[in-house]
Design an enzyme around this catalytic site. Structure first.
Site, PDB file in Angstrom:
ATOM      1  N   ASP A   8      21.820  35.674  65.628  1.00  0.00           N
ATOM      2  CA  ASP A   8      21.088  37.004  65.531  1.00  0.00           C
ATOM      3  C   ASP A   8      22.194  38.017  66.391  1.00  0.00           C
ATOM      4  OD1 ASP A   8      20.690  35.673  67.979  1.00  0.00           O
ATOM      5  OD2 ASP A   8      18.925  37.095  68.419  1.00  0.00           O
ATOM      6  N   HIS A 239      25.359  32.171  76.532  1.00  0.00           N
ATOM      7  CA  HIS A 239      24.525  31.167  76.043  1.00  0.00           C
ATOM      8  C   HIS A 239      24.849  30.642  74.804  1.00  0.00           C
ATOM      9  CE1 HIS A 239      21.569  32.733  79.346  1.00  0.00           C
ATOM     10  NE2 HIS A 239      21.917  33.913  78.486  1.00  0.00           N
TER      11      HIS A 239
END
Ligand code: RIB
Ligand code: CA
Length: 310
Positions: A8, A239
């Site tokens: 995303d 991340h």
């Protein structure tokens, strides 16, 4: 390693895409885009934009989910990732790309079932839908790697929940229930995968890659948010690069094999649970939770890949 990526983008997703495109041992077979940090449509444009910067107009960019399985409205994160997901960078409204509908992902999976790894660094809605629509094929995928969860450490959207698992906990549980093998990169390690402005500038100065102009501004934007939230923090955690790092460098990440549950109830929504008591043992579940990693090795690997000196 052949990879089908669900994401995303989003700044850290974008760095993960760049890392995968630049890694000599990763073959990126397709990018499935979903809502999360930005809308599904924006995520799709961003993925195609990044692939296009590298001249990779061949990589299929596959349209995924627009909202979680629960049907709730989604919350985007412009304060972290920018209004269009790439910090201050504004990709053009329409971008050339190999756009494909959702079912195209089965063609990629079927054609590479022997050695394909799926990496999911977003809400797992699209991946759960892929299981729901073709369980027999999806259970044959040998390995799935997820960025998600926070095991006995604070969450990042609620005191206990990490954003991807919180965004669609039902989907996370579907994947955890049906996948043959899952490797998880939770906040336990990704929170420490810090890239500083100095590192971004070093990459800019050393690199001749088509992505070099993008690295300092997105890192600046991302770091500004994290430093506002955590004064004293030097940089920002990328991340979504960690699942790729973990797959390519398994010896540098300590994992424990434990059954995992993601809570779906309101108060605890998105909380990831596993038995990590010192008396517990690897349980044969084939769910591997990354709990510690070697930061120095990670950051030197990241720099090496990003400056294309491997
Ligand atoms: O919690 C970190 C995750 O949430 C990452 O995938 C990041 O892109 C954000 O959406
Ligand atoms: Ca993400």
């Amino acid at each position: 390693m052949k990879v089908l990526l669900f994401c995303d983008p989003g700044i850290d997703d974008s760095l993960a895409i760049i890392y995968a495109l630049m890694h000599p041992d990763i073959e990126l077979l397709g990018i499935v885009t979903s809502y999360g940090n930005v809308s599904k449509d924006q995520a799709t444009v961003n993925a195609a934009y990044l692939a296009g910067l590298a001249g990779r107009y061949d990589i299929p960019v596959i349209s995924g989910a627009e909202f979680p399985l629960s049907g709730e409205n989604t919350v985007y994160y412009p304060e972290i990732h920018g209004s269009q997901g790439l910090g201050p960078i504004r990709p053009p409204g329409s971008v050339q790309g190999n756009y494909q509908e959702f079912h195209y992902l089965y063609k990629i999976i079927e054609g590479n079932i022997q050695d394909l790894v799926i990496v999911d660094v977003g809400r797992s809605t699209s991946l759960a839908a892929a299981f729901n629509l073709n369980q027999s094929l999806m259970t044959k995928v040998k390995k799935i790697s997820l960025m998600g969860g926070a095991f006995l450490v604070p969450g990042n959207v609620t005191p206990m929940a990490e954003a991807n698992f919180h965004g669609d906990p039902i989907a996370a549980n579907v994947v955890l229930k049906y996948a043959a093998e899952v490797v998880i990169s939770p906040l336990n390690i990704t929170n420490s995968a810090i890239v500083t402005r100095e590192i971004a500038n070093f990459i800019y100065n050393q690199s001749a890659s088509p992505f070099k102009n993008l690295i300092p501004p997105v890192t600046d934007y991302y770091s500004a948010y994290y430093q506002k939230m955590n004064p004293g923090m030097k940089g920002a955690p990328i991340h979504d690069v960690i699942p790729f790092y973990q797959l390519m460098n398994p010896a540098f990440v300590l994992t424990k094999e434990r059954k995992i549950t993601v809570l779906t109830c309101q108060e605890g929504r998105g909380t990831s649970e596993a038995d990590l008591r010192s008396s517990s043992r690897n349980d044969g579940s084939k769910r591997f939770i990354g709990l510690q990693f070697d930061y120095r090795h990670f950051i030197s690997d990241f720099i090496k890949i990003m400056v294309n000196k491997v």
